[in-house]
Structures are given as structure tokens and as C-alpha cells.
Write an enzyme that holds these catalytic residues in place. Structure first.
Site, PDB file in Angstrom:
ATOM      1  N   HIS A 164       3.200  -1.938   1.004  1.00 35.70           N
ATOM      2  CA  HIS A 164       4.135  -1.840   2.136  1.00 35.70           C
ATOM      3  C   HIS A 164       4.914  -3.155   2.143  1.00 35.70           C
ATOM      4  CE1 HIS A 164       0.655   0.509   3.711  1.00 35.70           C
ATOM      5  NE2 HIS A 164       1.553   1.247   4.341  1.00 35.70           N
TER       6      HIS A 164
ATOM      7  N   ASP B 247       3.034  -5.984   3.647  1.00 37.49           N
ATOM      8  CA  ASP B 247       1.811  -6.472   2.974  1.00 37.49           C
ATOM      9  C   ASP B 247       2.137  -7.672   2.104  1.00 37.49           C
ATOM     10  OD1 ASP B 247       0.691  -4.024   3.783  1.00 37.49           O
ATOM     11  OD2 ASP B 247       0.931  -3.104   1.797  1.00 37.49           O
TER      12      ASP B 247
END
Ligand code: XLS
Ligand code: CA
Ligand code: CA
Length: 437
Positions: free
Chosen positions: A101, A104
């Protein structure tokens, strides 16, 4: 270069008799099964969020896991060390792919301009590490569920300003996924659902989600991103009800909003079981309807009612998953992404290796057994025979849409009571067991 996992070297295949816990017993990347290497069948991927950002937090307590790459006060320094650790891990494990993501790999700043600048910096590093290691991006995605602005959803938010913010974030996430040569892009509707119907205009929210995805499809064309789009079903959690409930409801949604040519499904095992299905059911439904795209490999726990995201170790599950995949021609753009996390007590770095080795071996073993099932025809011959009436002229006529109720009545009056046959479930279960090794 500093090593983050010095205690582990490259994981090798040592065969089923090996007693080395840090070796593969079944996953032999280059070995061919039904004409294709294991690596090409399985297309293993490591997920960034659980494996590197997950530290064992649960609703009753914070993280328990200490990682070397978190040892800095500057957020961006942590982000860089984490990424170097991640590519060291991918390489030592020998997987071909990773997934992330946006948030992240790069922490959010106070303003979106700065957030995007940070993301660009991390994408540059990721691109270099991809080039150095040969590891590729299976898919990218945007986190539209952690920040408080998304408390009532992103594409289904009651406010168009939040919808626009989410679209802006996805636009950027698609651009960086393209930049990294991503094979795909995932839409998981993190908070696209409701906590209570008392405050929800469901029809409007569904239309908005349809619009959101249509706009993403348009933008994909505009920037020439050729990766595959996937939608990921999940029935609940964090919301009481998520609109992308399961494979079948996603399929209906995609058809309603004319998106079926643009999105396939990313099916997660634990999401299937939360929806009251087996993992096998979800795969079979998607494959039968031509929308099987990619897999988030994990498992739930029979006795726990939530998304536990455990590593897949159930041989029946992986065998049946691979059996469906083999019969439908396997992955094209997708792969097996370990959307799984080590338990809160598994605090050592080596536990990450044990977890992934176990998941990879269980799928490799499942692949070998599934290939045996395909070769023996143990199940398929029975299924073919069970439906053989439909291969008659009469059956074909119905299948082709050239029959009427009047013709059915004429046939039935003439032929009388139909013959029934045994489903032979127990025999077939025994055949499946005979193939397990
Ligand atoms: C959460 C989901 C999520 C998606 C990607 O339950 O599995 O991690 O795979 O956003
Ligand atoms: Ca997932
Ligand atoms: Ca999950």
C-alpha cells in the site's frame, strides 16, 4: 551493505527428507510440473504491510515485535531501512514478487504535497532495489482506511470532498504502481460498507463506488497503465457489512456498473471463510465466471470469528486451490501473495522465514498433488460422466437456448420418470485422500 537478517542465508530446496527448518522441502522453483516451473505456477509474493510493518499489535495491546530496521527516530530513515530489509528478505526467500500500500512504504506527512514527495523518494529506492534484485511488483494499492478522514469510507463516503481526496490518493498510487512496472493494482474496499443502516443511503453509496472505479478505469487508460485491476472481496471487518461481500456480490456489482471487462478478483482465503464460503468455492466461482485474477494466500481459524490472516498450512486448502487454478489455466497477471502475519508471540525475525517457507511449501505440495489429480483424472472423469446427459442432442439443445417448456413437457410425457444416479461423495473424498502425499 548492512544486513537486517544476518542469521539467515538464502533458503534452498533440500527435498522432502531434509530436517533443516530453514529449507524448502517441496518448493523447488525451477522444477517443472505439467510443463511449467513451480515458480511460474505459484508466482509467490510477500506483502509489505504484515511482514514488515506488522509488529503484533491487537485490540488489547500494542506491538510485541522489535525489528532492527525500526531503530531510528527519523520516519524516513525507518522507511528506507525497512525497504532495504524487505528486499533482503525477498531475495533470501527467493520470491519473485512483492505487494504494497502507498502508506506502507512511505509515511504520510502533514500535507498531501509533502506526502507525495516522500512517496516518490521511496519509489525511487524501490525501483533501484527491484533492478538490483530482479524482484517484481505483483500489485500496488492505496490505503484508504487507516487515516481518520476515511472513517466513513472513501469512495462511499457521505462527503464528496473525501471521495475526491481518495481519488487523488488512488491516482498517485496508480502512477507509482505503473512506475514500478506493477503487474496489477488492487481495490480493497477497506471501509466501503456501513456500521449502521440508520445513517446510510445504500443505493447512493453503491453508485458512488461504481463511479469511483469507472474514473479509475478512465485514468488507467489515460496514463497507459497496462496492469490488471482487481477488486478484493471481504464480507465485514472493519465495517459491519462491506459491499464487496464475496466473489458473487463483486461479480454482480461489476456487471451492474459495466466494469466486468476491466476488473478481475483478488481473492483472499480468510475473506472467503469469513463470508461463509470455502476458499475453494470463491476460486471456483471466479474461475467459472472468467474473473479469477490473483490470490491473497492465508487462512483463518475455525474457532475465531475474525480475519486472523494466518499463514496457509492446510494441505487440503492449497491442493483444492491449485486444482482449480490448474484446470482454468493458472495465473496470467496474478500470483499467490502472502497476506498473512506471524502471531503476536512469534517475535524473532527468523519466524518470518519459517512462516513464509511453510506457506510456500504447503502451496508447492498442493500444486504437486493437484497435478497428480489432473493427470489421473480421478475426479474429472467422474464429473464428466455425471453430466454426460447434457452432451446428448437433447441436452445440447437446451444449453444452446433452443428449447422451450413445451418441448420439455413433450419429452417428459414420453420418457416418464428420470433415472437418478449416486453423487458418490464418499468415494470421491477417498480418491482425493489417495492422492495426498
Ligand atoms: C485487509 C485486506 C487488505 C488488502 C489490500 O483485510 O486483505 O490487506 O489485501 O488493501
Ligand atoms: Ca488481502
Ligand atoms: Ca485479511
Amino acid at each position: 551493505m548492512k544486513e537486517f537478517f544476518p542469521e539467515v542465508s538464502k533458503i534452498k530446496y533440500e527435498g522432502p527428507d531434509s530436517k533443516n527448518p530453514l529449507a524448502f522441502k517441496h518448493y523447488n522453483a525451477k522444477k517443472k510440473v505439467l510443463g511449467k516451473t513451480m515458480a511460474d505456477h505459484l508466482r509467490f509474493s510477500v506483502c509489505y504491510w504484515h511482514t514488515f510493518k506488522g509488529l503484533g499489535a491487537d485490540p488489547f495491546g500494542p506491538g510485541t515485535i522489535l525489528r532492527k530496521y525500526n531503530n531510528a527516530t527519523d520516519e524516513m530513515e525507518v522507511a528506507e531501512m525497512t525497504m532495504r530489509a524487505a528486499f533482503e528478505f525477498f531475495t533470501k526467500l527467493g520470491v519473485g514478487f512483492w505487494c504494497f500500500h502507498d502508506r506502507d512504504i512511505s509515511p504520510e506527512a502533514d500535507h498531501l504535497v509533502e506526502t507525495n514527495k516522500r512517496l516518490d523518494r521511496m519509489v525511487k529506492l524501490a525501483k533501484k532495489l527491484q533492478r538490483d534484485t530482479g524482484v517484481k511488483l505483483l500489485w500496488g494499492t492505496a490505503n484508504l482506511f487507516s487515516h481518520r478522514r476515511y472513517l466513513a469510507g472513501a469512495g462511499t463516503n457521505p462527503s464528496p470532498a473525501v471521495f475526491a481526496y481518495a481519488a487523488t490518493q488512488v491516482k498517485k498510487a496508480m502512477e507509482v504502481t505503473k512506475e514500478l512496472g506493477g503487474k496489477g493494482y488492487v481495490f480493497w474496499g477497506g471501509r466501503e460498507g456501513y456500521d449502521t443502516l440508520l445513517n446510510t443511503d445504500m443505493g447512493r453509496e453503491l453508485d458512488h463506488l461504481g463511479r469511483f472505479l469507472q474514473m479509475a478505469v478512465d485514468y488507467k487508460k489515460k496514463i497507459g497503465f497496462r496492469g490488471q485491476f482487481y477488486i478484493e472481496p471481504k464480507p465485514k471487518e472493519p465495517t459491519k457489512h462491506q459491499y464487496d461481500f464475496d466473489a458473487a456480490s463483486c461479480y454482480a456489482f461489476l456487471q451492474k456498473y459495466d466494469l466486468v471487462d476491466h476488473l478481475k478478483l483478488n481473492l483472499e482465503a480468510n475473506h472467503g471463510t469469513l463470508a461463509g464460503h470455502t476458499f475453494h468455492h470463491e476460486l471456483e466461482f471466479a474461475a467459472a465466471n472468467g474473473i479469477l485474477g490473483s490470490v491473497d494466500a492465508n487462512r483463518g481459524d475455525l474457532l475465531i470469528g475474525w480475519d486472523t490472516d494466518q499463514f496457509p498450512t492446510d494441505l487440503y486448502d492449497t491442493t483444492l486451490a491449485m486444482y482449480t487454478l490448474l484446470r482454468y489455466g493458472g495465473f496470467k497477471t496474478g500470483g499467490l501473495n502472502f497476506d498473512a502475519k506471524v502471531r503476536r508471540q512469534s517475535i524473532d525475525s527468523v519466524d518470518l522465514f519459517h512462516a513464509h517457507i511453510g506457506g510456500m511449501d504447503t502451496f508447492a505440495r498442493g500444486l504437486k498433488i493437484a497435478a497428480k489429480l489432473v493427470r489421473s483424472g480421478g475426479l474429472s472423469k467422474f464429473v464428466q460422466k455425471r453430466y454426460k446427459g447434457w452432451d446428448s442432442a437433447f441436452g445440447r439443445k437446451i444449453e444452446k437456448g433452443r428449447a422451450t417448456f413445451d418441448q420439455m413437457a413433450k419429452y417428459t410425457m414420453k420418457n416418464g420418470e428420470p433415472k437418478v444416479q449416486s453423487g458418490r461423495q464418499e468415494m470421491l473424498e477417498n480418491i482425493l485422500n489417495d492422492h495426498m502425499e
